[in-house]
Scaffold this active site. Structure first.
Site, PDB file in Angstrom:
ATOM      1  N   ARG A   1       0.975  -1.151   0.162  1.00 10.10           N
ATOM      2  CA  ARG A   1      -0.214   0.109  -0.153  1.00 10.10           C
ATOM      3  C   ARG A   1       0.858   1.064  -0.094  1.00 10.10           C
ATOM      4  O   ARG A   1       1.644   1.503   0.755  1.00 10.10           O
ATOM      5  CB  ARG A   1      -0.721  -0.018   1.156  1.00 10.10           C
ATOM      6  CG  ARG A   1      -2.135   0.718   1.228  1.00 10.10           C
ATOM      7  CD  ARG A   1      -3.193   0.303   2.261  1.00 10.10           C
ATOM      8  NE  ARG A   1      -2.498   0.639   3.748  1.00 10.10           N
ATOM      9  CZ  ARG A   1      -3.291   0.919   4.610  1.00 10.10           C
ATOM     10  NH1 ARG A   1      -4.632   0.969   4.552  1.00 10.10           N
ATOM     11  NH2 ARG A   1      -2.847   1.107   5.981  1.00 10.10           N
TER      12      ARG A   1
ATOM     13  N   ASP B   1       4.845  -5.556  10.147  1.00  8.00           N
ATOM     14  CA  ASP B   1       5.876  -5.143  11.189  1.00  8.00           C
ATOM     15  C   ASP B   1       5.802  -6.035  12.418  1.00  8.00           C
ATOM     16  O   ASP B   1       6.949  -6.457  12.904  1.00  8.00           O
ATOM     17  CB  ASP B   1       5.714  -3.600  11.649  1.00  8.00           C
ATOM     18  CG  ASP B   1       5.943  -2.556  10.531  1.00  8.00           C
ATOM     19  OD1 ASP B   1       6.535  -3.158   9.268  1.00  8.00           O
ATOM     20  OD2 ASP B   1       5.467  -1.396  10.723  1.00  8.00           O
TER      21      ASP B   1
ATOM     22  N   ASP C   1       0.234  -2.737  13.003  1.00  6.73           N
ATOM     23  CA  ASP C   1       0.551  -3.274  11.355  1.00  6.73           C
ATOM     24  C   ASP C   1       1.121  -4.677  11.607  1.00  6.73           C
ATOM     25  O   ASP C   1       2.099  -5.157  12.049  1.00  6.73           O
ATOM     26  CB  ASP C   1       2.071  -2.212  11.219  1.00  6.73           C
ATOM     27  CG  ASP C   1       2.336  -2.268   9.737  1.00  6.73           C
ATOM     28  OD1 ASP C   1       2.594  -3.729   9.294  1.00  6.73           O
ATOM     29  OD2 ASP C   1       2.464  -1.503   9.013  1.00  6.73           O
TER      30      ASP C   1
ATOM     31  N   THR D   1      -0.805   7.359  -1.050  1.00  6.22           N
ATOM     32  CA  THR D   1      -2.198   7.602  -2.054  1.00  6.22           C
ATOM     33  C   THR D   1      -3.084   6.504  -1.514  1.00  6.22           C
ATOM     34  O   THR D   1      -4.229   6.496  -1.834  1.00  6.22           O
ATOM     35  CB  THR D   1      -1.834   7.405  -3.356  1.00  6.22           C
ATOM     36  OG1 THR D   1      -1.246   5.989  -3.483  1.00  6.22           O
ATOM     37  CG2 THR D   1      -0.932   8.120  -3.863  1.00  6.22           C
TER      38      THR D   1
HETATM   39  C1  PRP Z   1      -1.075  -4.276   4.799  1.00 13.66           C
HETATM   40  C2  PRP Z   1      -1.925  -5.655   5.118  1.00 13.66           C
HETATM   41  C3  PRP Z   1      -2.524  -5.674   3.683  1.00 13.66           C
HETATM   42  C4  PRP Z   1      -2.941  -4.287   3.583  1.00 13.66           C
HETATM   43  C5  PRP Z   1      -4.457  -4.085   3.993  1.00 13.66           C
HETATM   44  O1  PRP Z   1       0.084  -4.403   3.966  1.00 13.66           O
HETATM   45  O2  PRP Z   1      -0.852  -6.684   5.251  1.00 13.66           O
HETATM   46  O3  PRP Z   1      -1.867  -6.156   2.621  1.00 13.66           O
HETATM   47  O4  PRP Z   1      -2.040  -3.414   4.349  1.00 13.66           O
HETATM   48  O5  PRP Z   1      -4.413  -2.737   3.734  1.00 13.66           O
HETATM   49  P1  PRP Z   1      -5.669  -2.131   2.576  1.00 13.66           P
HETATM   50  O6  PRP Z   1      -6.820  -3.397   2.745  1.00 13.66           O
HETATM   51  O7  PRP Z   1      -5.968  -0.926   2.915  1.00 13.66           O
HETATM   52  O8  PRP Z   1      -4.998  -2.556   1.196  1.00 13.66           O
HETATM   53  P2  PRP Z   1       1.092  -3.410   3.569  1.00 13.66           P
HETATM   54  O9  PRP Z   1       0.669  -2.733   2.447  1.00 13.66           O
HETATM   55  O10 PRP Z   1       1.515  -2.385   4.815  1.00 13.66           O
HETATM   56  O11 PRP Z   1       2.471  -4.117   3.308  1.00 13.66           O
HETATM   57  P3  PRP Z   1       3.399  -5.159   4.058  1.00 13.66           P
HETATM   58  O12 PRP Z   1       2.138  -6.641   4.122  1.00 13.66           O
HETATM   59  O13 PRP Z   1       4.398  -5.223   3.484  1.00 13.66           O
HETATM   60  O14 PRP Z   1       3.224  -4.692   5.774  1.00 13.66           O
HETATM   61  N1  URA Z   2      -2.497  -3.001   7.468  1.00 15.69           N
HETATM   62  C1  URA Z   2      -2.125  -3.389   8.481  1.00 15.69           C
HETATM   63  O1  URA Z   2      -1.164  -4.184   8.742  1.00 15.69           O
HETATM   64  N2  URA Z   2      -2.800  -3.096   9.692  1.00 15.69           N
HETATM   65  C2  URA Z   2      -4.118  -2.119   9.571  1.00 15.69           C
HETATM   66  O2  URA Z   2      -4.464  -1.965  10.519  1.00 15.69           O
HETATM   67  C3  URA Z   2      -3.941  -2.131   8.240  1.00 15.69           C
HETATM   68  C4  URA Z   2      -3.528  -2.208   7.171  1.00 15.69           C
END
Ligand code: PRP
Ligand code: URA
Length: 221
Positions: A117, A216, A213, A121
């Site tokens: 994400r 993380d 997160d 944006t």
């Molecule tokens: C997080 C999560 C989803 C997304 C959800 O990933 O694991 O993939 O956000 O958010 P959304 O429904 O608004 O799209 P992130 O983009 O933070 O990447 P990561 O898994 O590498 O931490």
């Molecule tokens: N991605 C995450 O990991 N946590 C949230 O709450 C939303 C998006």
């Protein structure tokens, strides 16, 4: 391979959503949410929850009859065609769910979709896509712990459909109503399975109360 009727226990507000309310899941999700849960325990809980969710997601799989020889007699058994199932974790946090699902269905194939994400944006950006051949014959289970705005999950499903996938389900641990509605708008035929439906999103599109997160917490970044 799977029957196409929608799962039971539908919420009229979210007809595409199945929230699994088993006490073990509710217990484990509560532990997962806690800010004091360590990285090690967090990963173990994600695996256990993923396994329990996969049990629910695959509850209507068709089986093939087989003959089984017990120590006493020959009897009829059933076989699930695990190799026709494909798990697709959304990188990176979805990776945390793979071990738990494979523990339950070791023959399942695994594809990968890399989506991140954009923090300004909030749009999903794809950086990796690889799935096994013959997608039209497979049931795809997309895995991501968090369904927030739904942008990532919806984009993942769109990419899978473009590659020929026809039978797709989404499995997440914590869902926000906004994400469930986006999935309903963009992909109404895709059931969403979750262990919890939370109140909503904060101003940064994090799920509240959520668990923070997920990537993380899984990877210690
Ligand atoms: C997080 C999560 C989803 C997304 C959800 O990933 O694991 O993939 O956000 O958010 P959304 O429904 O608004 O799209 P992130 O983009 O933070 O990447 P990561 O898994 O590498 O931490
Ligand atoms: N991605 C995450 O990991 N946590 C949230 O709450 C939303 C998006």
């Amino acid at each position: 391979m799977a029957n196409t009727t929608f799962p039971f226990r539908r919420d009229p507000e979210h007809p595409n959503l199945v929230v699994t309310r088993h006490p073990l899941l509710r217990h484990k999700v509560s532990l997962l949410r806690s800010a004091s849960t360590s990285k090690k325990i967090f990963k173990e809980l994600v695996d256990e929850i993923a396994m329990l969710l996969a049990y629910e997601v695959t509850a209507d799989l068709q089986t093939t009859p087989i003959e089984v020889e017990t120590p006493l007699a020959v009897t009829r058994g059933e076989k699930v065609m695990g190799e026709r199932l494909t798990l697709v974790p959304i990188l990176r946090a979805g990776l945390g769910m793979v071990d738990g699902v494979l523990e339950l269905i070791p023959t399942m194939r695994v594809g990968h979709i890399g989506l991140q994400r954009d923090h300004d944006t909030l749009e999903p950006i794809d950086y990796y896509f690889k799935i096994p051949p013959d997608p039209e014959d497979s049931l795809f289970i997309v895995a991501d712990p968090m369904l927030a705005t739904g942008g990532s999950a919806s984009a993942a499903v769109t990419f899978l459909k473009r590659s020929g996938a026809r039978d797709i389900r989404l499995m997440c641990i914590v869902a926000a109503p906004e994400g469930v509605r986006k999935m309903q708008d963009d992909h109404p035929e895709v059931p969403v399975y979750a262990a919890a439906l939370d109140s909503g999103l904060d101003e940064n599109s994090y799920i509240v109360p959520g668990l923070g997160d997920a990537g993380d917490r899984l990877f210690g970044t």
